[in-house]
Design a protein around this motif. Structure first.
Motif, PDB file in Angstrom:
ATOM      1  N   GLY A  14       0.838  -1.203   0.000  1.00 53.53           N
ATOM      2  CA  GLY A  14       0.000   0.000   0.000  1.00 53.53           C
ATOM      3  C   GLY A  14       0.867   1.246   0.000  1.00 53.53           C
ATOM      4  O   GLY A  14       1.883   1.287   0.687  1.00 53.53           O
ATOM      5  N   CYS A  76       2.100  -7.836  -5.899  1.00 54.91           N
ATOM      6  CA  CYS A  76       2.608  -8.747  -6.933  1.00 54.91           C
ATOM      7  C   CYS A  76       2.625 -10.174  -6.406  1.00 54.91           C
ATOM      8  O   CYS A  76       3.550 -10.583  -5.688  1.00 54.91           O
ATOM      9  CB  CYS A  76       4.007  -8.289  -7.338  1.00 54.91           C
ATOM     10  N   GLY A 104       8.189  -0.287   2.255  1.00 57.74           N
ATOM     11  CA  GLY A 104       6.837  -0.850   2.277  1.00 57.74           C
ATOM     12  C   GLY A 104       6.487  -1.404   3.642  1.00 57.74           C
ATOM     13  O   GLY A 104       7.119  -1.066   4.645  1.00 57.74           O
ATOM     14  N   THR A 108       6.025  -6.584   2.068  1.00 59.84           N
ATOM     15  CA  THR A 108       7.224  -6.165   1.318  1.00 59.84           C
ATOM     16  C   THR A 108       8.476  -6.734   1.972  1.00 59.84           C
ATOM     17  O   THR A 108       9.389  -7.206   1.294  1.00 59.84           O
ATOM     18  CB  THR A 108       7.283  -4.621   1.297  1.00 59.84           C
TER      19      THR A 108
HETATM   20  P1  ATP Z   1       0.744  -2.538   3.555  1.00 57.64           P
HETATM   21  O1  ATP Z   1       1.065  -2.768   5.012  1.00 57.64           O
HETATM   22  O2  ATP Z   1       0.596  -1.098   3.244  1.00 57.64           O
HETATM   23  O3  ATP Z   1      -0.355  -3.397   3.022  1.00 57.64           O
HETATM   24  P2  ATP Z   1       2.660  -4.449   2.548  1.00 57.64           P
HETATM   25  O4  ATP Z   1       4.085  -4.307   2.143  1.00 57.64           O
HETATM   26  O5  ATP Z   1       2.392  -5.304   3.761  1.00 57.64           O
HETATM   27  O6  ATP Z   1       2.089  -2.989   2.716  1.00 57.64           O
HETATM   28  P3  ATP Z   1       1.575  -6.484   0.789  1.00 57.64           P
HETATM   29  O7  ATP Z   1       0.634  -6.378  -0.354  1.00 57.64           O
HETATM   30  O8  ATP Z   1       1.247  -7.418   1.905  1.00 57.64           O
HETATM   31  O9  ATP Z   1       1.804  -4.997   1.314  1.00 57.64           O
HETATM   32  O10 ATP Z   1       3.004  -6.926   0.223  1.00 57.64           O
HETATM   33  C1  ATP Z   1       3.608  -6.228  -0.855  1.00 57.64           C
HETATM   34  C2  ATP Z   1       4.242  -7.208  -1.796  1.00 57.64           C
HETATM   35  O11 ATP Z   1       5.276  -7.939  -1.122  1.00 57.64           O
HETATM   36  C3  ATP Z   1       3.307  -8.288  -2.347  1.00 57.64           C
HETATM   37  O12 ATP Z   1       2.548  -7.827  -3.418  1.00 57.64           O
HETATM   38  C4  ATP Z   1       4.298  -9.362  -2.756  1.00 57.64           C
HETATM   39  O13 ATP Z   1       4.894  -9.037  -4.000  1.00 57.64           O
HETATM   40  C5  ATP Z   1       5.358  -9.265  -1.657  1.00 57.64           C
HETATM   41  N1  ATP Z   1       5.059 -10.237  -0.590  1.00 57.64           N
HETATM   42  C6  ATP Z   1       4.066 -10.201   0.329  1.00 57.64           C
HETATM   43  N2  ATP Z   1       4.078 -11.282   1.115  1.00 57.64           N
HETATM   44  C7  ATP Z   1       5.091 -12.057   0.684  1.00 57.64           C
HETATM   45  C8  ATP Z   1       5.627 -13.338   1.063  1.00 57.64           C
HETATM   46  N3  ATP Z   1       5.089 -14.026   2.082  1.00 57.64           N
HETATM   47  N4  ATP Z   1       6.664 -13.813   0.374  1.00 57.64           N
HETATM   48  C9  ATP Z   1       7.220 -13.116  -0.643  1.00 57.64           C
HETATM   49  N5  ATP Z   1       6.764 -11.921  -1.061  1.00 57.64           N
HETATM   50  C10 ATP Z   1       5.728 -11.392  -0.420  1.00 57.64           C
END
Ligand code: ATP
Length: 329
Positions: A14, A76, A104, A108
């Protein structure tokens, strides 16, 4: 000391106000240390697709005041697979990147951790999420701007709520964590704050509302979206039990992500961006740069994604002392 000639930077998950200020700080610190900087467009998807632009001190001018992220962000799913990870690594090798800065949230950081575990590639994380829910740092970029946006909106809602003696349920972001609800609720003088960390809170909320009904008083109830199906569902239940109340719901939604970053977010993003590049130069990676007792602090990424950050008990005590009801055990 590690020699890094070419550094990649991306924003993922996000978007959060202040991400641009972090990109600017990373780029300028890296350039000042004789590195080339590559901006990856659209988070991990950009790494997989080799969607990359060169960045220099000039290309990050005029962005410190802008919300969102100039590098774009994405969720992604393919990056979570071995195939996706391998494709991302191909791009890293092709572009001859020596290290990567990811900005992130905890998802992330899970992705960053995978790159480190599978390929021993140096990655450092900067916490950028409006939720402030990452273990190992007191603060995440975007949180202050988000709180200010909520306070501004709720102050306006309260004017109409108290003029009509209504019960207002305001839903804010937070599927699994109640930091936004707790702190914005306190700043708005909400009568009740409902956070997802607490299960089965309706019983306590009902008895609180029964007392409000007896006093015929309006109320502002701050609800995190992950509580009991959200503000709409809770309001429906309450309507049936308290037909005497004039109940309204306001779901604040995506306005909480947007807007020009507050000075606190610009400064935090700048400090964390500089600290991330300096840590890499010192050969420290697999870490998140964050804050502990208001000072820059390095937390292992592995720990940051495994551990759960809890709402500070002191803030709950403060809320309760000034008359906000938090149905927590
Ligand atoms: P926010 O807290 O704002 O939602 P975030 O970084 O937690 O941010 P996510 O959509 O959960 O947002 O994760 C961002 C990206 O990180 C995902 O789209 C994916 O590409 C990668 N990602 C998330 N979880 C994993 C995982 N368990 N293993 C590898 N890559 C991951």
């Amino acid at each position: 000391m590690t020699t890094i000639k070419r550094l990649g930077v991306l924003t993922s998950g996000g978007d959060a106000p202040g991400m641009n200020a972090a990109i600017r700080a990373v780029t300028r610190t890296a350039v000042n240390n004789n590195m080339e900087v590559l901006g990856i467009i659209g988070g991990y998807q950009g790494l997989i697709d080799d969607n990359i632009i060169p960045l220099d001190s000039y290309s990050v001018r005029g962005i410190i005041q802008r919300g969102g992220t100039m590098l774009l962000s994405a969720r992604c799913a393919i990056f979570k697979t071995e195939e996706g990870l391998a494709k991302a690594m191909q791009t890293i090798r092709k572009r001859q990147m020596d290290a990567l800065v990811v900005i992130g949230g905890d998802g992330t950081f899970r992705g960053a951790n995978d790159l480190i575990q599978h390929y021993h590639f140096p990655v450092i994380g900067i916490p950028g999420t409006i939720d402030n829910d990452i273990y190992g740092t007191e603060y995440t970029i975007g949180y202050d701007t988000c709180l200010n946006t909520v306070v501004d909106a709720v102050d306006k809602i309260r004017d109409t709520g108290s003029s009509h003696n209504r019960i207002f349920f305001v839903e804010v972001m937070g599927h699994e964590s109640g930091f936004v609800a707790m702190n914005s609720g306190m700043a708005c003088g909400a009568e009740i704050i409902m956070v997802p960390e607490q299960k089965n809170q309706m019983e306590k909320v009902r008895s609180f509302l029964a007392e409000r009904a007896r006093l015929n008083k309006s109320s502002m109830i701050m609800v995190a979206e992950g509580v009991e199906g959200g503000a709409m569902a809770i309001a429906e239940k309450v309507k049936q039990e308290f037909p005497q109340f004039d109940i309204r719901v306001s779901v604040l939604g995506y306005i909480q992500r947007g807007g020009s970053p507050s000075s606190k977010d610009r400064i935090a993003a700048s400090e964390l961006g500089v600290a991330a590049v300096n840590a890499l130069i010192e050969g420290k990676y697999g870490m998140m740069v964050g804050y502990e007792r208001n000072c820059i602090h390095l937390e292992p990424l592995e720990k940051a994604v495994k551990m759960h950050k809890h709402i500070n008990a002191d803030i709950i005590k403060v809320a309760e002392s000034i008359g906000t009801f938090t149905p927590l055990d």
